[in-house]
Design a protein around this motif. Structure first.
Motif, mmCIF file in Angstrom:
data_model
loop_
_atom_site.group_PDB
_atom_site.id
_atom_site.type_symbol
_atom_site.label_atom_id
_atom_site.label_comp_id
_atom_site.label_asym_id
_atom_site.label_seq_id
_atom_site.Cartn_x
_atom_site.Cartn_y
_atom_site.Cartn_z
ATOM 1 N N VAL A 2 0.853 -1.194 0.000
ATOM 2 C CA VAL A 2 0.000 0.000 0.000
ATOM 3 C C VAL A 2 0.880 1.232 0.000
ATOM 4 O O VAL A 2 1.785 1.355 0.821
ATOM 5 C CB VAL A 2 -0.934 0.015 1.227
ATOM 6 C CG1 VAL A 2 -1.723 1.314 1.282
ATOM 7 C CG2 VAL A 2 -1.871 -1.187 1.196
ATOM 8 N N SER A 25 -3.378 3.801 -1.630
ATOM 9 C CA SER A 25 -3.579 3.028 -2.869
ATOM 10 C C SER A 25 -3.954 1.591 -2.525
ATOM 11 O O SER A 25 -3.135 0.683 -2.628
ATOM 12 C CB SER A 25 -2.308 3.044 -3.710
ATOM 13 O OG SER A 25 -1.285 2.373 -3.010
ATOM 14 N N THR A 26 -5.181 1.395 -2.120
ATOM 15 C CA THR A 26 -5.663 0.059 -1.809
ATOM 16 C C THR A 26 -7.165 0.006 -2.024
ATOM 17 O O THR A 26 -7.860 0.987 -1.778
ATOM 18 C CB THR A 26 -5.346 -0.320 -0.353
ATOM 19 O OG1 THR A 26 -5.974 -1.584 -0.052
ATOM 20 C CG2 THR A 26 -5.838 0.717 0.641
ATOM 21 N N SER A 27 -7.620 -1.150 -2.460
ATOM 22 C CA SER A 27 -9.055 -1.322 -2.693
ATOM 23 C C SER A 27 -9.785 -1.748 -1.430
ATOM 24 O O SER A 27 -11.011 -1.828 -1.430
ATOM 25 C CB SER A 27 -9.275 -2.359 -3.794
ATOM 26 O OG SER A 27 -8.736 -3.609 -3.397
ATOM 27 N N TYR A 32 -8.553 -0.982 7.012
ATOM 28 C CA TYR A 32 -7.346 -0.539 7.712
ATOM 29 C C TYR A 32 -7.667 0.405 8.859
ATOM 30 O O TYR A 32 -8.541 1.268 8.742
ATOM 31 C CB TYR A 32 -6.397 0.177 6.750
ATOM 32 C CG TYR A 32 -5.608 -0.755 5.864
ATOM 33 C CD1 TYR A 32 -6.132 -1.204 4.657
ATOM 34 C CD2 TYR A 32 -4.334 -1.179 6.227
ATOM 35 C CE1 TYR A 32 -5.420 -2.063 3.845
ATOM 36 C CE2 TYR A 32 -3.601 -2.030 5.417
ATOM 37 C CZ TYR A 32 -4.150 -2.468 4.236
ATOM 38 O OH TYR A 32 -3.438 -3.327 3.437
ATOM 39 N N ASN A 76 -10.641 6.802 -0.192
ATOM 40 C CA ASN A 76 -9.414 6.160 0.317
ATOM 41 C C ASN A 76 -8.476 7.175 0.966
ATOM 42 O O ASN A 76 -7.254 7.117 0.786
ATOM 43 C CB ASN A 76 -8.667 5.424 -0.811
ATOM 44 C CG ASN A 76 -9.362 4.163 -1.252
ATOM 45 O OD1 ASN A 76 -10.455 3.845 -0.786
ATOM 46 N ND2 ASN A 76 -8.750 3.433 -2.162
ATOM 47 N N TYR A 107 -0.151 -6.223 8.525
ATOM 48 C CA TYR A 107 0.204 -5.382 7.383
ATOM 49 C C TYR A 107 0.304 -3.948 7.904
ATOM 50 O O TYR A 107 -0.680 -3.411 8.422
ATOM 51 C CB TYR A 107 -0.853 -5.487 6.285
ATOM 52 C CG TYR A 107 -0.917 -6.859 5.674
ATOM 53 C CD1 TYR A 107 -1.702 -7.865 6.240
ATOM 54 C CD2 TYR A 107 -0.165 -7.169 4.550
ATOM 55 C CE1 TYR A 107 -1.757 -9.132 5.699
ATOM 56 C CE2 TYR A 107 -0.215 -8.438 3.990
ATOM 57 C CZ TYR A 107 -1.003 -9.412 4.575
ATOM 58 O OH TYR A 107 -1.041 -10.670 4.045
ATOM 59 N N TYR A 109 1.964 -0.044 7.000
ATOM 60 C CA TYR A 109 2.563 0.800 5.975
ATOM 61 C C TYR A 109 2.687 2.239 6.463
ATOM 62 O O TYR A 109 1.857 2.720 7.244
ATOM 63 C CB TYR A 109 1.708 0.775 4.707
ATOM 64 C CG TYR A 109 1.505 -0.606 4.142
ATOM 65 C CD1 TYR A 109 0.323 -1.293 4.398
ATOM 66 C CD2 TYR A 109 2.487 -1.220 3.381
ATOM 67 C CE1 TYR A 109 0.120 -2.567 3.899
ATOM 68 C CE2 TYR A 109 2.295 -2.501 2.868
ATOM 69 C CZ TYR A 109 1.118 -3.168 3.140
ATOM 70 O OH TYR A 109 0.926 -4.432 2.650
#
Length: 120
Positions: A2, A25-27, A32, A76, A107, A109
Motif C-alpha cells: 500500500v 492506494s488500496t481497494s 485498515y 481512500n 500489514y 505501511y
C-alpha cells in the motif's frame, strides 16, 4: 503493498490551522486502521491519532480538543485537521495504515511524511 501519500503540511503561525491528507492506494482501505504519527528532530515517532474502520478515534493527550482525525472511505483518504497549533506541534507527520489478516498477519505501511512547522 500500500502506498500512502501525504499532503497539506507547511509553515503556519501559532494559533493557526492546517489540514493534512493521506491518500491510500488500496481497494480495501475500509479494513485498515489509519493513523497519524509525528516525529520532531531528535525525538522518537509518537502517536498523534488513529481511526478504525468503524470510525472510532483515539488521540494523544497533547492534541485532544485541537486535532480531529477523519476518514473518507469512498476516497481512500484520511485527514488530520489541526487547529490552535503550537510551536511544539512542529514535526514531520507520517500517515500509517495497519490491519491484521484473518490468520493474524500484520500489514503495516507508512507514508513518506509531511513537514509541519509552527512559528511562535
Amino acid at each position: 503493498q500500500v502506498q500512502l501519500v501525504e499532503s497539506g503540511g507547511g509553515l503556519v503561525q501559532a494559533g493557526g490551522s492546517l489540514r493534512l491528507s493521506c491518500a491510500a492506494s488500496t481497494s480495501i482501505f475500509n479494513t485498515y486502521v489509519m493513523g497519524w504519527y509525528r516525529q520532531a528532530p531528535g525525538e522518537q515517532r509518537d502517536l498523534v491519532a488513529t481511526i478504525t474502520s468503524g470510525a472510532s478515534t483515539n488521540y494523544a493527550d497533547s492534541v485532544k480538543g485541537r486535532f480531529t482525525i477523519s476518514r473518507d472511505n469512498a476516497k481512500n483518504t484520511v485527514y488530520l485537521q489541526m487547529n490552535s497549533l503550537k510551536p511544539e506541534d512542529t514535526a514531520v507527520y507520517y500517515c500509517n495504515a495497519r490491519r491484521r489478516s484473518r490468520i493474524g498477519d500484520l500489514y503495516n505501511y507508512w507514508g513518506q511524511g509531511t513537514h509541519v512547522t509552527v512559528s511562535s
